[in-house]
Design a protein around this motif. Structure first.
Motif, PDB file in Angstrom:
ATOM      1  N   MET A  47       1.287  -8.055  -2.034  1.00  0.00           N
ATOM      2  CA  MET A  47      -0.022  -8.365  -2.585  1.00  0.00           C
ATOM      3  C   MET A  47      -1.115  -8.112  -1.532  1.00  0.00           C
ATOM      4  N   SER A  48      -2.198  -7.500  -1.959  1.00  0.00           N
ATOM      5  CA  SER A  48      -3.253  -7.253  -0.970  1.00  0.00           C
ATOM      6  C   SER A  48      -4.138  -8.500  -0.863  1.00  0.00           C
ATOM      7  N   SER A  49      -4.874  -8.588   0.226  1.00  0.00           N
ATOM      8  CA  SER A  49      -5.856  -9.661   0.371  1.00  0.00           C
ATOM      9  C   SER A  49      -7.075  -9.046   1.034  1.00  0.00           C
ATOM     10  N   LYS A  50      -8.229  -9.661   0.791  1.00  0.00           N
ATOM     11  CA  LYS A  50      -9.477  -9.107   1.321  1.00  0.00           C
ATOM     12  C   LYS A  50      -9.447  -9.046   2.856  1.00  0.00           C
ATOM     13  N   LEU A  51      -8.904 -10.134   3.411  1.00  0.00           N
ATOM     14  CA  LEU A  51      -8.831 -10.224   4.872  1.00  0.00           C
ATOM     15  C   LEU A  51      -7.973  -9.094   5.447  1.00  0.00           C
TER      16      LEU A  51
END
Ligand SMILES: O=C(O)CCC(=O)C(=O)O
Length: 294
Positions: free
Chosen positions: A1-5
């Protein structure tokens, strides 16, 4: 899963978390840092970064001044509990586990130091922390493509414009211009000053092309930390050990950490992270990953 950080860090090589700590924490950390910086400047704390030296090892000769205080969680340093509380704080653990895509059970205790206003104007040359300047372009690229096994951050307690980076340079070998540039080049193509306000945290890939430019006139108190994950390669262990943590980390008592954002789990996590560091370091021979610069 990607995250903004994680996505920002992967794309730019650094990412800013604005206002990560509250006013009370900021005041408490400022008071602690003022105290240890005073001790360090007067020679009453021997673990310091001395001018004009960029890389470890630093000795205790402070005749030309200092630009950092080492070993904030050392049990003999005043306020070590306050510093430990900020190192193991939920806002750090949450960010690091997100960046490294791991569980807190995978984390390894690494470095926690303080970067301060130097006694004289001072600058670091352009560098990548773990990759020396003389490697071939191909080796450089291969090293940069290795998976990230640690996270590094700066937490500013005063406005800070000391860190200069070339965004995106953590993903590619140096251009011919960067390779041939003066190590203290003030106008590297694409360079960007990382501007931080009090309470901001910057996570950055320590192999981004970067330098520090420090004014003796501007207050600086920036907490400088890193955490690893189990399974790090020997080069990383070398980088941690060269800062001498092994000599005292066994004496830390993390049960007394004070910070209203910490709970009992933080102490247990700290103990576990220390155990993983000791396991990682056992059998390692002390050596230095950058050539001595004096
Ligand atoms: O002063 C900074 O924020 C950067 C320090 C740095 O580049 C280093 O310690 O290698």
């Amino acid at each position: 899963m990607s995250s903004k950080l994680r996505d920002s860090l992967a794309r730019d090589g650094f990412v800013r978390i604005p206002s990560a700590i509250g006013a009370d924490q900021l005041e408490a950390l400022r008071a602690a840092c003022q105290c240890v910086a005073r001790l360090a400047r007067t020679g009453d704390w021997p673990h310091v970064r001395t001018l004009p030296k960029q890389f470890p090892p630093w000795n205790a000769d402070i005749s030309e001044g200092i630009w950092g205080v080492q070993h904030l969680m050392h049990p003999d340093l005043p306020y070590h509990d306050t510093f430990a509380a900020s190192y193991f704080a939920p806002y750090i653990i949450t960010a690091v586990t997100d960046i490294l895509q791991c569980s807190p059970d995978d984390l390894v205790l690494e470095l926690y130091n303080l970067l301060i206003r130097p006694d004289a104007d001072f600058a670091l040359r352009w560098h990548r922390d773990d990759i020396g300047p003389d490697v071939s372009a191909q080796d450089e690229l291969e090293r940069l493509q290795e998976p990230m096994l640690h996270a590094q951050w700066n937490l500013a307690l005063y406005p800070d414009q000391s860190l200069v980076v070339v965004p995106g340079s953590h993903m590619r070998s140096r251009t011919e211009e960067e390779r041939c540039a003066d190590p203290f080049e003030d106008n590297m193509p694409g360079q960007m000053i990382v501007t931080m306000e009090p309470g901001d945290i910057i996570f950055y890939n320590n192999n981004i092309l970067h330098r520090g430019v420090y004014s003796s006139q501007a207050e600086r108190m920036t907490l400088h930390g890193s955490m690893g994950i189990v399974g790090a390669d020997p080069a990383r262990a070398r980088n941690v050990l060269q800062h001498g943590i092994g000599a005292w980390v066994g004496r830390c008592d993390f049960s007394k950490m004070q910070d209203h954002t910490n709970d009992q789990d933080s102490s247990a996590l700290a103990d576990d992270m220390r155990s993983r560091l000791v396991a990682m370091g056992s059998g390692q021979v002390l050596s230095f990953s950058q050539p001595f610069d004096e």
